[in-house]
Design an enzyme around this catalytic site. Structure first.
Site, PDB file in Angstrom:
ATOM      1  N   TYR A  85       0.841  -1.212   0.000  1.00 23.77           N
ATOM      2  CA  TYR A  85       0.000   0.000   0.000  1.00 23.77           C
ATOM      3  C   TYR A  85       0.867   1.250   0.000  1.00 23.77           C
ATOM      4  O   TYR A  85       0.582   2.206  -0.718  1.00 23.77           O
ATOM      5  CB  TYR A  85      -0.939   0.010   1.221  1.00 23.77           C
ATOM      6  CG  TYR A  85      -1.959   1.122   1.123  1.00 23.77           C
ATOM      7  CD1 TYR A  85      -3.213   0.885   0.560  1.00 23.77           C
ATOM      8  CD2 TYR A  85      -1.665   2.417   1.551  1.00 23.77           C
ATOM      9  CE1 TYR A  85      -4.142   1.896   0.430  1.00 23.77           C
ATOM     10  CE2 TYR A  85      -2.597   3.441   1.418  1.00 23.77           C
ATOM     11  CZ  TYR A  85      -3.830   3.184   0.859  1.00 23.77           C
ATOM     12  OH  TYR A  85      -4.746   4.190   0.722  1.00 23.77           O
ATOM     13  N   PHE A 137      -8.256  22.402 -23.955  1.00 18.58           N
ATOM     14  CA  PHE A 137      -8.514  20.974 -24.090  1.00 18.58           C
ATOM     15  C   PHE A 137      -9.704  20.661 -23.192  1.00 18.58           C
ATOM     16  O   PHE A 137      -9.850  21.236 -22.115  1.00 18.58           O
ATOM     17  CB  PHE A 137      -7.303  20.100 -23.754  1.00 18.58           C
ATOM     18  CG  PHE A 137      -7.622  18.659 -24.043  1.00 18.58           C
ATOM     19  CD1 PHE A 137      -7.747  18.224 -25.349  1.00 18.58           C
ATOM     20  CD2 PHE A 137      -7.898  17.766 -23.016  1.00 18.58           C
ATOM     21  CE1 PHE A 137      -8.138  16.922 -25.637  1.00 18.58           C
ATOM     22  CE2 PHE A 137      -8.275  16.461 -23.301  1.00 18.58           C
ATOM     23  CZ  PHE A 137      -8.397  16.036 -24.614  1.00 18.58           C
ATOM     24  N   THR A 138     -10.534  19.722 -23.633  1.00 15.92           N
ATOM     25  CA  THR A 138     -11.834  19.474 -22.983  1.00 15.92           C
ATOM     26  C   THR A 138     -11.719  19.265 -21.470  1.00 15.92           C
ATOM     27  O   THR A 138     -12.304  20.001 -20.681  1.00 15.92           O
ATOM     28  CB  THR A 138     -12.511  18.265 -23.648  1.00 15.92           C
ATOM     29  OG1 THR A 138     -11.580  17.176 -23.650  1.00 15.92           O
ATOM     30  CG2 THR A 138     -12.903  18.580 -25.079  1.00 15.92           C
ATOM     31  N   ASP A 228       1.086  21.078 -19.887  1.00 13.66           N
ATOM     32  CA  ASP A 228       0.404  19.816 -20.137  1.00 13.66           C
ATOM     33  C   ASP A 228       1.414  18.997 -20.940  1.00 13.66           C
ATOM     34  O   ASP A 228       1.633  19.247 -22.130  1.00 13.66           O
ATOM     35  CB  ASP A 228      -0.877  20.050 -20.919  1.00 13.66           C
ATOM     36  CG  ASP A 228      -1.637  18.753 -21.168  1.00 13.66           C
ATOM     37  OD1 ASP A 228      -0.984  17.681 -21.230  1.00 13.66           O
ATOM     38  OD2 ASP A 228      -2.864  18.794 -21.315  1.00 13.66           O
ATOM     39  N   LYS A 271      -0.455   8.524 -23.234  1.00 16.06           N
ATOM     40  CA  LYS A 271      -0.046   8.908 -24.598  1.00 16.06           C
ATOM     41  C   LYS A 271       1.458   8.665 -24.760  1.00 16.06           C
ATOM     42  O   LYS A 271       1.893   7.527 -24.815  1.00 16.06           O
ATOM     43  CB  LYS A 271      -0.419  10.366 -24.866  1.00 16.06           C
ATOM     44  CG  LYS A 271      -1.904  10.577 -25.162  1.00 16.06           C
ATOM     45  CD  LYS A 271      -2.746  10.621 -23.940  1.00 16.06           C
ATOM     46  CE  LYS A 271      -4.104  11.236 -24.168  1.00 16.06           C
ATOM     47  NZ  LYS A 271      -4.929  11.181 -22.939  1.00 16.06           N
ATOM     48  N   ARG A 395     -13.986  16.246 -33.286  1.00 23.10           N
ATOM     49  CA  ARG A 395     -13.309  17.309 -32.542  1.00 23.10           C
ATOM     50  C   ARG A 395     -13.791  18.643 -33.108  1.00 23.10           C
ATOM     51  O   ARG A 395     -13.065  19.387 -33.741  1.00 23.10           O
ATOM     52  CB  ARG A 395     -11.785  17.207 -32.676  1.00 23.10           C
ATOM     53  CG  ARG A 395     -11.190  15.926 -32.161  1.00 23.10           C
ATOM     54  CD  ARG A 395     -10.920  15.899 -30.665  1.00 23.10           C
ATOM     55  NE  ARG A 395     -12.115  15.753 -29.845  1.00 23.10           N
ATOM     56  CZ  ARG A 395     -12.082  15.643 -28.510  1.00 23.10           C
ATOM     57  NH1 ARG A 395     -10.936  15.658 -27.859  1.00 23.10           N
ATOM     58  NH2 ARG A 395     -13.188  15.512 -27.821  1.00 23.10           N
ATOM     59  N   PHE A 462     -19.723  15.352 -25.597  1.00 24.28           N
ATOM     60  CA  PHE A 462     -19.357  14.533 -26.759  1.00 24.28           C
ATOM     61  C   PHE A 462     -19.196  13.056 -26.415  1.00 24.28           C
ATOM     62  O   PHE A 462     -19.382  12.193 -27.259  1.00 24.28           O
ATOM     63  CB  PHE A 462     -18.048  15.055 -27.370  1.00 24.28           C
ATOM     64  CG  PHE A 462     -16.930  15.133 -26.369  1.00 24.28           C
ATOM     65  CD1 PHE A 462     -16.766  16.271 -25.590  1.00 24.28           C
ATOM     66  CD2 PHE A 462     -16.075  14.068 -26.172  1.00 24.28           C
ATOM     67  CE1 PHE A 462     -15.759  16.336 -24.635  1.00 24.28           C
ATOM     68  CE2 PHE A 462     -15.068  14.122 -25.224  1.00 24.28           C
ATOM     69  CZ  PHE A 462     -14.913  15.262 -24.444  1.00 24.28           C
TER      70      PHE A 462
HETATM   71  C1  P70 Z   1      -7.446  11.966 -26.289  1.00 20.49           C
HETATM   72  C2  P70 Z   1      -7.305  11.783 -24.796  1.00 20.49           C
HETATM   73  C3  P70 Z   1      -6.497  13.257 -23.062  1.00 20.49           C
HETATM   74  C4  P70 Z   1      -5.773  14.442 -22.644  1.00 20.49           C
HETATM   75  C5  P70 Z   1      -5.054  15.230 -23.575  1.00 20.49           C
HETATM   76  C6  P70 Z   1      -4.387  16.386 -23.148  1.00 20.49           C
HETATM   77  C7  P70 Z   1      -3.637  17.234 -24.109  1.00 20.49           C
HETATM   78  C8  P70 Z   1      -5.090  15.984 -20.956  1.00 20.49           C
HETATM   79  C9  P70 Z   1      -5.785  14.840 -21.311  1.00 20.49           C
HETATM   80  C10 P70 Z   1      -6.539  14.088 -20.246  1.00 20.49           C
HETATM   81  C11 P70 Z   1      -8.531  11.241 -24.112  1.00 20.49           C
HETATM   82  C12 P70 Z   1      -9.718  12.108 -24.276  1.00 20.49           C
HETATM   83  C13 P70 Z   1     -10.029  13.037 -23.307  1.00 20.49           C
HETATM   84  C14 P70 Z   1     -11.119  13.872 -23.491  1.00 20.49           C
HETATM   85  C15 P70 Z   1     -11.862  13.786 -24.655  1.00 20.49           C
HETATM   86  C16 P70 Z   1     -11.567  12.838 -25.599  1.00 20.49           C
HETATM   87  C17 P70 Z   1     -10.496  12.003 -25.414  1.00 20.49           C
HETATM   88  N1  P70 Z   1      -6.799  13.025 -24.255  1.00 20.49           N
HETATM   89  N2  P70 Z   1      -4.435  16.721 -21.862  1.00 20.49           N
HETATM   90  O1  P70 Z   1      -8.009  11.057 -26.912  1.00 20.49           O
HETATM   91  O2  P70 Z   1      -5.878  12.917 -19.938  1.00 20.49           O
HETATM   92  O3  P70 Z   1      -7.491  11.124 -20.646  1.00 20.49           O
HETATM   93  O4  P70 Z   1      -5.527  10.622 -19.170  1.00 20.49           O
HETATM   94  O5  P70 Z   1      -7.464  11.894 -18.284  1.00 20.49           O
HETATM   95  O6  P70 Z   1      -5.010  14.906 -24.871  1.00 20.49           O
HETATM   96  O7  P70 Z   1      -6.985  12.962 -26.849  1.00 20.49           O
HETATM   97  P1  P70 Z   1      -6.636  11.562 -19.501  1.00 20.49           P
END
Ligand code: P70
Length: 470
Positions: A85, A137-138, A228, A271, A395, A462
């Site tokens: 742990y 970013f979303t 990021d 990634k 997107r 989305f």
């Molecule tokens: C994608 C994924 C994740 C992502 C990222 C950047 C530049 C942070 C994160 C979050 C997964 C995804 C996420 C949201 C919508 C669609 C797809 N991107 N910053 O496919 O990381 O997913 O590990 O929480 O691209 O681009 P995590």
């Protein structure tokens, strides 16, 4: 008439071919799905590729997130997971790898990128503050907003134009950043949020000159700069290739220098870092780290595992070292470019220049007759799946969500469909199949109609929204 001598793609583009620096020792069978099955699956999924079952997908280009193939060394690392742990030895391997490769002092593991985004946003943003960044970013923006912050886009204008050939379309526009500071005051800026490469712009890089200048501006005003780091290795490749003075430096060296200008970083290790799950948060300041280390136990787990198993942390530590190797990155981006070159050659509208992790089809030019409110990029994704079972991701307007104040759709300039290439997973022949399917969908574009949204969730719509054909 005899056919001309066949040429490799390398020859056709006037160069020698690249190849993957690995060979395959385990395979995962793919299932071909019939047209009837695809039609049924697409309707059941409400025309949303996130709602398809993977068993109904042939070539899965939804995302490069958590979809990479691990190496034999990473799998061997999984067997030496220390599942204690507290104080797992694998945590110390991970800490060491992040410190060596990214150069930050303090490290916390998290279950994935958004876990780290949540922590940094809660600790570093005060309600009402602004968070300037190089395009939203979303998940990043959502966590900044949930912490009471307001995201402000300070990316250069060129990033919003899919045809502009700027070599570093991820760059921050320093004048936009300065104007925000002048207008709101430096104490109202939580931090600068800098991503390299920029996902929503098409995987576009930030130059070293730009981060140096952003650092200088931040220092002058006493503002923190956080990265990021999700695709920062790929960003380093573009600096090596395009920026004067970096051709002879390794990707690992470039990555370290880039990070040296930041106060910390969050990471979706799914990634660049070549693992199926995981993330991390790293900062240099002691006090800030103390707060984050306390908060991680609320949301993720103890600070030596942060939601990950010991074996996950070991695979991640090894993946970090593999991910910064020049030959790996060259072949990874080489494969993305190969697909981009085929599509460009055939006159299919894509974001140029081709970025690091994906090809982005430009749905506005693909379907000029479909208005943005009828989801052209979502339509491209649906048609591509119908044609061949290839899964891509919207997107555009669906991803951009609604304006928090007015409730109206955000209408991004970029209306794109992403063909995202997992690392070390598909072959050149798969890329050929993808390119041919895109062309088939493009060839019948004039008779294609758009979509209407029939179900809209409140957060990150989305992912779970449903549509029907108009
Ligand atoms: C994608 C994924 C994740 C992502 C990222 C950047 C530049 C942070 C994160 C979050 C997964 C995804 C996420 C949201 C919508 C669609 C797809 N991107 N910053 O496919 O990381 O997913 O590990 O929480 O691209 O681009 P995590």
């Amino acid at each position: 008439m005899t056919n001309p001598t066949p040429q490799t793609m390398g020859q056709q583009f006037g160069r020698r071919s690249w190849a993957e620096p690995w060979k395959i020792k385990m395979v995962e069978p793919l299932r071909m799905v019939s047209r009837d099955e695809r039609e049924r699956a697409l309707v059941e999924a409400g025309y949303n590729t996130f709602l398809l079952r993977s068993d109904d997908v042939y070539i899965d280009l939804l995302t490069d997130s958590g979809t990479s193939a691990m190496s034999d060394r990473q799998w061997a690392g999984m067997m030496i997971g220390d599942e204690s742990y507290a104080g797992s030895r694998n945590f110390y391997h991970l800490e060491d790898a992040v410190q060596r490769r990214y150069g930050f002092r303090h490290i916390l593991p998290t279950h994935q990128g958004r876990g780290a985004e949540n922590l940094i946003s809660q600790v570093a943003i005060k309600a009402g503050q602004f968070v300037p960044g190089n395009m939203y970013f979303t998940t990043t923006r959502l966590h900044q907003e949930l912490a009471g912050g307001h995201f402000v886009d300070v990316i250069i204008d060129e990033a919003h134009d899919p045809e502009d050939l700027h070599e570093f379309k991820g760059n921050v526009d320093l004048a936009k950043l300065q104007a925000l500071i002048d207008r709101e005051g430096a104490e109202q800026i939580a931090y600068v949020s800098l991503a390299g490469t920029v996902n929503m712009a098409g995987g576009q890089p930030v130059s070293m000159a730009n981060i140096r200048a952003v650092r200088e501006l931040c220092t002058r005003h006493g503002i923190r700069l956080f990265l990021d780091a999700t695709r920062l290795v790929e960003n380093s490749f573009f600096i090596q290739e395009r920026e004067a003075g970096f051709a002879e430096r390794s990707i690992a060296e470039i990555l370290l220098e880039f990070c040296s200008y930041a106060d910390g970083a969050w990471m979706s290790a799914k990634k660049d870092n070549l693992v199926n799950i995981g993330g991390w948060l790293a900062v240099n300041e002691d006090d800030l780290f103390e707060e984050l280390r306390n908060l991680v136990v609320v949301y993720e787990g103890l600070h030596t595992y942060g939601g990950l198993a010991g074996r996950d942390m070991e695979a991640l530590a090894i993946g970090i070292d593999e991910s910064v190797q020049d030959d790996h990155v060259r072949s990874r981006i080489g494969q993305v470019r190969y697909l981009g070159e085929l599509l460009t050659d055939w006159g299919i509208p894509i974001v140029q220049p081709v970025g690091g992790h994906a090809i982005f089809l430009d749905a506005r030019r693909f379907y000029p007759h479909i208005p943005q409110d009828e989801f052209p990029a979502q339509t491209v994704a649906a048609e591509l799946y119908l044609d061949s079972g290839i899964r891509s991701m919207e997107r555009g307007i669906a991803s951009a969500g609604r304006n928090a104040t007015t409730g109206d759709h955000n209408r991004p300039k970029l209306e794109l469909t992403r063909l995202t290439i997992p690392r070390r997973v598909y072959t050149q022949a798969h890329m050929d199949v993808v390119a041919e399917s895109v062309k088939a969908v493009y060839d019948v574009r004039e008779s294609t109609r758009g979509l209407r949204m029939t179900y809209e969730p409140k957060y990150l719509r989305f992912f779970q929204a449903r549509f029907e054909r108009l």
